[in-house]
Design a protein around this motif. Structure first.
Motif, mmCIF file in Angstrom:
data_model
loop_
_atom_site.group_PDB
_atom_site.id
_atom_site.type_symbol
_atom_site.label_atom_id
_atom_site.label_comp_id
_atom_site.label_asym_id
_atom_site.label_seq_id
_atom_site.Cartn_x
_atom_site.Cartn_y
_atom_site.Cartn_z
ATOM 1 N N ALA A 208 0.829 -1.209 0.000
ATOM 2 C CA ALA A 208 0.000 0.000 0.000
ATOM 3 C C ALA A 208 0.858 1.251 0.000
ATOM 4 N N ALA A 209 1.889 1.260 0.838
ATOM 5 C CA ALA A 209 2.756 2.436 0.934
ATOM 6 C C ALA A 209 3.578 2.641 -0.334
ATOM 7 N N ARG A 255 9.951 2.684 -14.866
ATOM 8 C CA ARG A 255 8.903 2.362 -13.891
ATOM 9 C C ARG A 255 9.431 1.415 -12.819
ATOM 10 N N HIS A 256 10.303 0.488 -13.202
ATOM 11 C CA HIS A 256 10.920 -0.441 -12.256
ATOM 12 C C HIS A 256 11.633 0.332 -11.153
ATOM 13 N N ARG A 257 12.450 1.316 -11.530
ATOM 14 C CA ARG A 257 13.196 2.096 -10.547
ATOM 15 C C ARG A 257 12.271 2.970 -9.713
ATOM 16 N N GLU A 258 11.230 3.502 -10.320
ATOM 17 C CA GLU A 258 10.268 4.318 -9.567
ATOM 18 C C GLU A 258 9.616 3.498 -8.453
ATOM 19 N N ILE A 259 9.229 2.280 -8.782
ATOM 20 C CA ILE A 259 8.556 1.427 -7.806
ATOM 21 C C ILE A 259 9.509 1.046 -6.676
ATOM 22 N N SER A 261 12.218 2.629 -5.735
ATOM 23 C CA SER A 261 12.545 3.834 -4.960
ATOM 24 C C SER A 261 11.421 4.173 -3.990
ATOM 25 N N ALA A 262 10.190 4.018 -4.444
ATOM 26 C CA ALA A 262 9.041 4.277 -3.572
ATOM 27 C C ALA A 262 9.030 3.295 -2.402
ATOM 28 N N LEU A 263 9.368 2.035 -2.690
ATOM 29 C CA LEU A 263 9.448 1.046 -1.613
ATOM 30 C C LEU A 263 10.538 1.419 -0.614
#
Length: 318
Positions: A208-209, A255-259, A261-263
């Motif tokens: 979720a986060a 998109r892989h790096r964005e996800i 990084s968000a994690l």
């Protein structure tokens, strides 16, 4: 090449022996576990016996002898409710295949109704001996390569049947088959699989986060992730990494790096980022000053010299 699995054979043999007697069967399994092959066999057995088979949800008041439906997890709740009512009909035959999505209320009700008559039949990977028999492999090292790349999943085992038995060809063929199947996932489901294949400890709150979705949506996505059958820790870390790399290639580099990084940021903000996940992110190529700082901090606090050196080395390379 795919044959019906031993887990399903007994039920299908009973169906073939007495196809006109009403029965209820539910086959569950993840991606590539052989659900469609089993359903095709059941459908053929019934039709061979002259039983009229419907392969969709029946309309209201539509009279049916047998309903055989694949991918029941994709049905709407009203459709699932119709099948649940049919499962209570003692004169109807109902044969379904579905991913084991335990958090889907409508599917759970349907499963419970069928299991009152017959326990669900779980489909999964072939054991080592069965993979060797089906592929005609007697060499232990070659069989090791096949199992590392396929985890024994029928879809992937079939895909490497013409691979030529070099390790590179086995991985290439298995990767192509897995990629083709993962393309069918929507973007949230693929992103969730990407994250969950990084660490077995990630749960709905973490998803979720990282993805910015509600807690309820995250529970559904995690349920879908586990239902793929690709995250079983028993398959080994190399297969999990294989799944992650395949999902990453489909997601795309940006998109892989964005996800990831968000994690990283969501885990750091809640002080839940483990040493293992931090190392995995670094060794997967994530370059972020925050990750370097986290690794350095972990390295200074650990009492394991080897682990400390590994984290410092990863931090320096960021």
């Amino acid at each position: 090449m795919t044959e019906v699995s031993p887990a399903a054979r007994t039920a299908l043999d009973a169906l073939a022996a007495d196809p006109t007697t009403a029965t209820k069967l539910l086959f569950t399994g993840g991606i590539g576990s052989g659900k469609s092959t089993v359903l095709a066999t059941a459908r053929d057995e019934l039709r061979r016996a002259g039983v009229a088979v419907l392969t969709r949800v029946p309309q209201p008041n539509e009279s049916v002898a047998a309903v055989v439906i694949d991918d029941a997890h994709l049905l709407t709740d009203p459709e699932l409710d119709t099948l649940t009512a049919l499962a209570a009909d003692p004169d109807a035959t109902l044969v379904l295949a579905s991913e084991p999505r335990e958090q889907a209320t409508g599917l759970r009700r349907l499963s419970a109704a069928i299991e009152r008559e017959h326990a669900r039949i779980a489909l999964g990977p072939w054991p080592r001996a069965e993979v060797g028999r089906r592929l005609g492999i007697t060499d232990s090292e070659t069989l090791d390569h096949v199992l590392l790349a396929t985890a024994g999943l029928p879809l992937l085992v079939d895909a490497v049947a013409t691979a030529g038995w070099s390790a590179a060809h086995i991985v290439r063929n298995a990767g192509a088959a897995l990629s083709d199947r993962l393309r069918r996932l929507d973007e949230p489901a693929l992103s969730t699989l990407l994250l969950m294949s990084l660490s077995p400890g990630l749960g709905p709150a973490d998803i979720a986060a990282a993805l910015g979705v509600t807690a309820e949506r995250a529970h559904t996505l995690v349920d879908r992730g586990y239902a793929t059958g690709l995250l079983d820790t028993g398959y080994g870390s190399r297969f999990t990494a294989f799944v992650h790399d395949t999902a990453a290639a489909l997601t795309g580099a940006v998109r892989h790096r964005e996800i990831e990084s968000a994690l990283l940021r969501s885990q750091a903000e809640t002080s839940t980022l483990s040493m293992g996940l931090a190392l995995t992110l670094a060794e997967h190529g994530l370059r972020d000053e925050l990750l370097a700082a986290v690794l350095t901090d972990h390295a200074q606090r650990t009492t394991d010299p080897g682990q400390s050196a590994r984290m410092l080395r990863a931090a320096i390379e960021i």
